[in-house]
Design a protein around this motif. Structure first.
Motif, PDB file in Angstrom:
ATOM      1  N   GLY A  19      -8.789  46.416  -6.385  1.00 35.94           N
ATOM      2  CA  GLY A  19      -8.470  45.351  -7.227  1.00 35.94           C
ATOM      3  C   GLY A  19      -7.265  44.570  -6.319  1.00 35.94           C
ATOM      4  N   ARG A  20      -6.581  43.661  -6.658  1.00 38.07           N
ATOM      5  CA  ARG A  20      -5.505  42.859  -6.111  1.00 38.07           C
ATOM      6  C   ARG A  20      -4.088  43.711  -6.625  1.00 38.07           C
ATOM      7  NH1 ARG A  20      -5.088  38.158  -3.957  1.00 38.07           N
ATOM      8  NH2 ARG A  20      -7.259  37.255  -3.689  1.00 38.07           N
ATOM      9  N   HIS A  21      -3.316  43.264  -5.798  1.00 35.49           N
ATOM     10  CA  HIS A  21      -1.938  44.097  -5.863  1.00 35.49           C
ATOM     11  C   HIS A  21      -1.530  44.247  -7.306  1.00 35.49           C
ATOM     12  CE1 HIS A  21       2.128  45.129  -4.759  1.00 35.49           C
ATOM     13  NE2 HIS A  21       2.706  44.264  -5.644  1.00 35.49           N
ATOM     14  N   HIS A  22      -1.596  43.024  -8.010  1.00 38.71           N
ATOM     15  CA  HIS A  22      -1.023  42.850  -9.596  1.00 38.71           C
ATOM     16  C   HIS A  22      -1.785  43.608 -10.544  1.00 38.71           C
ATOM     17  CE1 HIS A  22       2.643  40.589  -8.843  1.00 38.71           C
ATOM     18  NE2 HIS A  22       1.974  39.789  -7.962  1.00 38.71           N
ATOM     19  N   GLU A  23      -3.159  43.513 -10.250  1.00 39.12           N
ATOM     20  CA  GLU A  23      -4.176  44.289 -11.400  1.00 39.12           C
ATOM     21  C   GLU A  23      -3.703  45.756 -10.878  1.00 39.12           C
ATOM     22  OE1 GLU A  23      -7.336  40.914  -9.872  1.00 39.12           O
ATOM     23  OE2 GLU A  23      -7.795  43.219  -9.775  1.00 39.12           O
ATOM     24  N   LEU A  24      -3.695  46.201  -9.686  1.00 40.08           N
ATOM     25  CA  LEU A  24      -3.517  47.557  -9.494  1.00 40.08           C
ATOM     26  C   LEU A  24      -2.076  48.154 -10.157  1.00 40.08           C
ATOM     27  CD1 LEU A  24      -5.076  48.128  -5.993  1.00 40.08           C
ATOM     28  CD2 LEU A  24      -5.865  48.954  -7.975  1.00 40.08           C
ATOM     29  N   LEU A  25      -0.936  47.238 -10.169  1.00 39.00           N
ATOM     30  CA  LEU A  25       0.188  47.874 -10.400  1.00 39.00           C
ATOM     31  C   LEU A  25      -0.028  48.189 -11.942  1.00 39.00           C
ATOM     32  CD1 LEU A  25       2.818  45.314  -9.192  1.00 39.00           C
ATOM     33  CD2 LEU A  25       2.433  47.927  -8.739  1.00 39.00           C
ATOM     34  N   ASP A  26      -1.007  47.562 -12.634  1.00 39.65           N
ATOM     35  CA  ASP A  26      -0.897  47.857 -13.988  1.00 39.65           C
ATOM     36  C   ASP A  26      -1.996  48.774 -14.676  1.00 39.65           C
ATOM     37  OD1 ASP A  26       0.745  45.964 -14.512  1.00 39.65           O
ATOM     38  OD2 ASP A  26      -0.608  44.595 -15.195  1.00 39.65           O
ATOM     39  N   THR A  27      -3.188  48.779 -13.519  1.00 34.57           N
ATOM     40  CA  THR A  27      -4.306  49.718 -13.880  1.00 34.57           C
ATOM     41  C   THR A  27      -4.248  50.996 -13.246  1.00 34.57           C
ATOM     42  OG1 THR A  27      -5.642  48.496 -12.376  1.00 34.57           O
ATOM     43  CG2 THR A  27      -5.825  47.900 -14.523  1.00 34.57           C
ATOM     44  N   CYS A  28      -3.606  51.100 -12.041  1.00 36.85           N
ATOM     45  CA  CYS A  28      -3.771  52.371 -11.234  1.00 36.85           C
ATOM     46  C   CYS A  28      -2.531  53.119 -11.037  1.00 36.85           C
ATOM     47  CB  CYS A  28      -4.218  51.888  -9.886  1.00 36.85           C
ATOM     48  SG  CYS A  28      -4.745  53.423  -8.637  1.00 36.85           S
ATOM     49  N   PRO A  29      -2.367  53.925 -11.670  1.00 38.75           N
ATOM     50  CA  PRO A  29      -1.133  54.964 -11.627  1.00 38.75           C
ATOM     51  C   PRO A  29      -0.717  55.321 -10.338  1.00 38.75           C
ATOM     52  CG  PRO A  29      -2.649  55.712 -13.165  1.00 38.75           C
ATOM     53  CD  PRO A  29      -3.398  54.875 -12.609  1.00 38.75           C
ATOM     54  N   THR A  30      -1.825  55.764  -9.483  1.00 39.75           N
ATOM     55  CA  THR A  30      -1.437  56.157  -8.402  1.00 39.75           C
ATOM     56  C   THR A  30      -0.929  55.110  -7.260  1.00 39.75           C
ATOM     57  OG1 THR A  30      -3.595  57.407  -8.288  1.00 39.75           O
ATOM     58  CG2 THR A  30      -2.541  57.322  -6.013  1.00 39.75           C
ATOM     59  N   TYR A  31      -1.659  53.927  -7.339  1.00 38.45           N
ATOM     60  CA  TYR A  31      -0.958  52.805  -6.683  1.00 38.45           C
ATOM     61  C   TYR A  31       0.427  52.371  -7.200  1.00 38.45           C
ATOM     62  CZ  TYR A  31      -0.782  48.245  -4.397  1.00 38.45           C
ATOM     63  OH  TYR A  31      -0.609  47.309  -3.606  1.00 38.45           O
ATOM     64  N   ALA A  32       0.518  52.477  -8.471  1.00 34.55           N
ATOM     65  CA  ALA A  32       1.971  52.012  -8.831  1.00 34.55           C
ATOM     66  C   ALA A  32       2.983  52.898  -8.276  1.00 34.55           C
ATOM     67  CB  ALA A  32       1.990  52.029 -10.385  1.00 34.55           C
ATOM     68  N   GLU A  33       2.548  54.465  -8.191  1.00 33.70           N
ATOM     69  CA  GLU A  33       3.526  55.218  -7.735  1.00 33.70           C
ATOM     70  C   GLU A  33       3.760  55.120  -6.325  1.00 33.70           C
ATOM     71  OE1 GLU A  33       2.554  59.785  -7.429  1.00 33.70           O
ATOM     72  OE2 GLU A  33       1.924  58.920  -9.749  1.00 33.70           O
ATOM     73  N   ILE A  34       2.639  54.625  -5.312  1.00 32.98           N
ATOM     74  CA  ILE A  34       3.119  54.403  -4.162  1.00 32.98           C
ATOM     75  C   ILE A  34       3.859  53.257  -3.926  1.00 32.98           C
ATOM     76  CG2 ILE A  34       1.777  53.524  -1.830  1.00 32.98           C
ATOM     77  CD1 ILE A  34      -0.596  55.168  -2.663  1.00 32.98           C
ATOM     78  N   VAL A  35       3.707  52.205  -4.810  1.00 35.64           N
ATOM     79  CA  VAL A  35       4.610  50.985  -4.789  1.00 35.64           C
ATOM     80  C   VAL A  35       6.039  51.413  -5.247  1.00 35.64           C
ATOM     81  CG1 VAL A  35       5.026  48.813  -5.689  1.00 35.64           C
ATOM     82  CG2 VAL A  35       2.746  49.458  -5.077  1.00 35.64           C
ATOM     83  N   ALA A  36       6.149  52.244  -6.142  1.00 34.58           N
ATOM     84  CA  ALA A  36       7.327  52.659  -6.649  1.00 34.58           C
ATOM     85  C   ALA A  36       8.246  53.436  -5.392  1.00 34.58           C
ATOM     86  CB  ALA A  36       7.333  53.470  -7.791  1.00 34.58           C
ATOM     87  N   SER A  37       7.511  54.141  -4.693  1.00 34.27           N
ATOM     88  CA  SER A  37       8.035  54.964  -3.600  1.00 34.27           C
ATOM     89  C   SER A  37       8.779  54.120  -2.800  1.00 34.27           C
ATOM     90  CB  SER A  37       7.355  55.936  -3.274  1.00 34.27           C
ATOM     91  OG  SER A  37       6.248  55.731  -2.662  1.00 34.27           O
ATOM     92  N   GLN A  38       8.096  52.796  -2.292  1.00 34.25           N
ATOM     93  CA  GLN A  38       8.183  52.312  -1.448  1.00 34.25           C
ATOM     94  C   GLN A  38       9.213  50.797  -1.434  1.00 34.25           C
ATOM     95  OE1 GLN A  38       4.903  51.400   1.038  1.00 34.25           O
ATOM     96  NE2 GLN A  38       4.301  53.450   1.210  1.00 34.25           N
ATOM     97  N   LEU A  39       8.976  50.443  -2.701  1.00 37.39           N
ATOM     98  CA  LEU A  39       9.903  49.082  -3.010  1.00 37.39           C
ATOM     99  C   LEU A  39      10.950  49.213  -4.004  1.00 37.39           C
ATOM    100  CD1 LEU A  39       6.777  46.642  -2.918  1.00 37.39           C
ATOM    101  CD2 LEU A  39       8.295  47.328  -1.039  1.00 37.39           C
ATOM    102  N   THR A  40      11.698  48.346  -3.934  1.00 39.59           N
ATOM    103  CA  THR A  40      12.799  48.361  -5.249  1.00 39.59           C
ATOM    104  C   THR A  40      11.936  47.612  -6.277  1.00 39.59           C
ATOM    105  OG1 THR A  40      13.539  46.358  -4.377  1.00 39.59           O
ATOM    106  CG2 THR A  40      14.625  48.441  -3.655  1.00 39.59           C
ATOM    107  N   ALA A  41      12.483  47.791  -7.360  1.00 44.13           N
ATOM    108  CA  ALA A  41      11.983  47.398  -8.841  1.00 44.13           C
ATOM    109  C   ALA A  41      11.641  45.789  -8.651  1.00 44.13           C
ATOM    110  CB  ALA A  41      12.617  47.655  -9.883  1.00 44.13           C
ATOM    111  N   GLU A  42      12.655  44.976  -7.842  1.00 42.03           N
ATOM    112  CA  GLU A  42      12.351  43.674  -8.141  1.00 42.03           C
ATOM    113  C   GLU A  42      11.370  43.337  -7.224  1.00 42.03           C
ATOM    114  OE1 GLU A  42      16.401  42.402  -6.719  1.00 42.03           O
ATOM    115  OE2 GLU A  42      16.577  44.312  -6.898  1.00 42.03           O
TER     116      GLU A  42
END
Ligand code: TTP
Ligand code: MG
Length: 577
Positions: free
Chosen positions: A551-574
């Protein structure tokens, strides 16, 4: 295998082979006739004092010698030509076969072994052809002919041959027999020395950095010593052979002289006959020796022929379509349909039931941790590998049915480890498009953000690139590989972690520059960096070979825990928001 190989690859030279046989036959007959003439000179010329006879027969002998030399020279020429051409053809066939291999077959043999097979092994077989070319006809004809002539000269002495010939054959044969296993080992050890050397030269920096030089030196020394020992053992046996042969030869001569002298004093034999007999005996023993040598080469060549045949008999696992599809309706589309892929010998599939689709003007990003199967997934599209289950479609057609030329012209691949060839910057870029002008090369470099550093290189476009591109930095190599793919103007771009060696600023500029170029194309970007793909039309999240999110970035942030995890490990919250 050896016979099959010889038959196939000597066929084109059948006419030359016939010429070779005729020449050898003529030469052998001449050399067989000479001692008989010599005997006549002694018996009828010297003994009776007939100078005219001596001169006449001597003239004949001279003529015959010249003829024999001419025949031998011509035979040697043809032999060399045939064996060299044979080697060239065989190497060519091997090379073509290996070029058709997919990664799977290359991995099976290993590159070093493929190289040894194409050089050393071919040489062994080629040597057999060369040696047989000069001796195969000569040895048996000389042997049999000399026996007949010798018996004709003096039947009373012939029983001596019944002793010397078998003795020689047994001695030479038993030595040769013991050398065969050594030869077999030698091929294996040559392979090993080659492999270790290759590995060490390739990994020399790693070896240095980890101070492994002593270990690696030892590893090479062991392999080297093994090869040397085996070769030495074979050499020692070989060294034994010559004195043994000389001993037998001289002992037989002494026996012949002894028996002959008794017969001459008894008036049963003439001096000339005895001399001729001696020469024939030497010829026979020489022929036996040559035949054994030749037979000895056969096992070694047979080992090599097997190794060559193994490669020639291996079909690429990426088989070419029998009736390739040459025209397609759709454009710039790539699709994976329920694809599963398993590396041969692996227990679990690397990719499991993956379905993806990307069309013209779209960007598909593939993200996942190391070893998730991203590179494997990309390799399926240009058919570097074929899926175990499911299908890969390009422009709506299964790639297994597509004409390979058509398929590859549509794809611009930037591999994870961009490989450059020895040559110049320009020659490497023109892999993408052989007819490209300097201007379009610069354009591609500009898009790939490589213009600046190429301009600074001594020679610019003509700057030298060493094998593998080792005289450039990793990021420079990546950008040249991108420019090379751009020149192709493909419909489908495959970027395998192609921005990993670039700093974030350069990467951002590159992606902006790419956008207009790839507007009509389908783009698949493999990456580990979230920042690179936030704006992608689709993001596929791979985890352990399974597609866990799409899906798209924003969709995945909500629906895909693996993606959210990868994002969290790379970007700061904001940044993530
Ligand atoms: P890759 O597809 O190479 O993994 P990747 O590209 O996602 O990893 P990276 O980000 O580091 O580039 O490999 C996936 C798995 O397949 C991995 O566990 C190793 C395995 N594999 C084989 O078994 N045989 C092979 O020849 C290759 C290339 C990989
Ligand atoms: Mg990879």
């Amino acid at each position: 295998m050896l016979i099959r190989l010889l038959r196939t690859y000597l066929q084109p030279y059948a006419r030359w082979l016939v010429a070779l046989v005729v020449l050898q036959l003529l030469g052998t007959i001449a050399s067989l006739y000479l001692p008989a003439l010599n005997a006549d000179v002694i018996d009828y010329g010297v003994v009776r004092g007939d100078t005219a006879y001596i001169l006449r027969t001597g003239g004949w002998m001279l003529l015959m010698t010249v003829g024999q030399i001419a025949c031998s020279m011509a035979a040697a020429y043809f032999g060399a030509r045939i064996s060299m051409s044979f080697g060239r053809d065989l190497r060519g066939a091997l090379f073509r076969r290996v070029m058709g291999f997919s990664g799977r077959e290359v991995a099976r043999f290993g590159a070093p072994s493929l190289i040894t097979r194409n050089t050393n092994d071919v040489q062994q077989v080629q040597m057999l052809v060369a040696v047989s070319g000069t001796m195969m006809i000569g040895a048996p004809v000389t042997g049999i002919g000399a026996i007949i002539m010798a018996v004709r000269e003096d039947p009373g002495l012939s029983w001596l041959m019944g002793i010397c010939v078998p003795v020689l054959a047994i001695v030479v044969g038993s030595v040769a027999w013991r050398m065969v296993p050594q030869f077999r080992l030698m091929q294996t050890f040559t392979d090993r020395v080659n492999r270790i050397l290759r590995e060490q030269i390739g990994g020399i920096r790693v070896v240095r950095a980890f101070v492994r030089e002593p270990d690696e030196t030892r590893r090479f020394a062991t392999a080297n010593a093994d090869l040397t020992d085996t070769a030495l053992q074979a050499g020692r046996l070989m060294a034994l052979l010559l004195p043994a042969i000389v001993l037998i030869l001289n002992a037989s001569s002494a026996a012949v002289l002894w028996v002959g002298a008794l017969r001459i004093s008894a008036g049963q034999t003439q001096i000339g006959d005895l001399t001729a007999f001696l020469v024939y005996l030497a010829q026979i023993l020489l022929a036996v020796m040559m035949a054994t040598f030749m037979l000895m080469m056969v096992p070694r060549a047979a080992v090599s022929a097997d190794r060559i045949g193994e490669v020639l008999a291996t079909e690429s696992s990426v088989a070419l379509p029998r009736e390739p599809v040459r025209a397609v309706a759709a454009h710039a589309q790539a699709e994976l349909r329920r694809v599963t892929f398993r590396y041969p010998g692996a227990a679990d599939p690397v990719l499991r039931d993956i379905s993806l689709r990307v069309g013209a003007g779209e960007t598909l990003a593939v993200i996942g941790s190391t070893g998730a199967g991203k590179t494997t997934l990309l390799s399926l599209i240009p058919r570097l590998l074929d899926p175990t289950e499911g299908a890969v479609l390009v422009d709506g057609v299964d790639v297994r049915r597509l004409d390979p030329e058509l398929l590859w012209t549509r794809i611009g691949l930037v591999p994870q480890r961009p490989y450059l060839f020895s040559g110049t910057v320009a020659s490497n870029l023109r892999f993408g498009d052989p007819g490209a002008t300097d201007e379009s090369l610069w354009q591609a470099l500009e898009v790939a953000q490589a213009r600046d550093f190429v301009e600074e290189l001594a020679g610019g476009l003509e700057a030298r690139v060493s094998q593998g591109g080792t005289n450039l930095s990793g990021g420079q190599r990546q950008r040249l590989a991108i420019a090379r793919a751009l020149l192709r103007r493909p419909e489908i771009y495959l970027f395998d972690d192609s921005f990993s060696a670039l700093d974030l600023g350069t990467e951002a500029r590159l992606r902006t520059a790419l956008r207009p170029v790839t507007r009509e194309s389908a783009v698949i970007i493999v990456t580990q960096r979230v920042a690179s793909i936030r704006n992608a039309d689709q993001i596929a999240v791979l985890d352990g070979g399974a597609l866990v999110g799409l899906g798209r970035h924003h969709e995945l942030l909500d629906t895909c825990p693996t993606y959210a995890e990868i994002v969290a490990s790379q970007l700061t919250a904001e940044e993530a928001a």
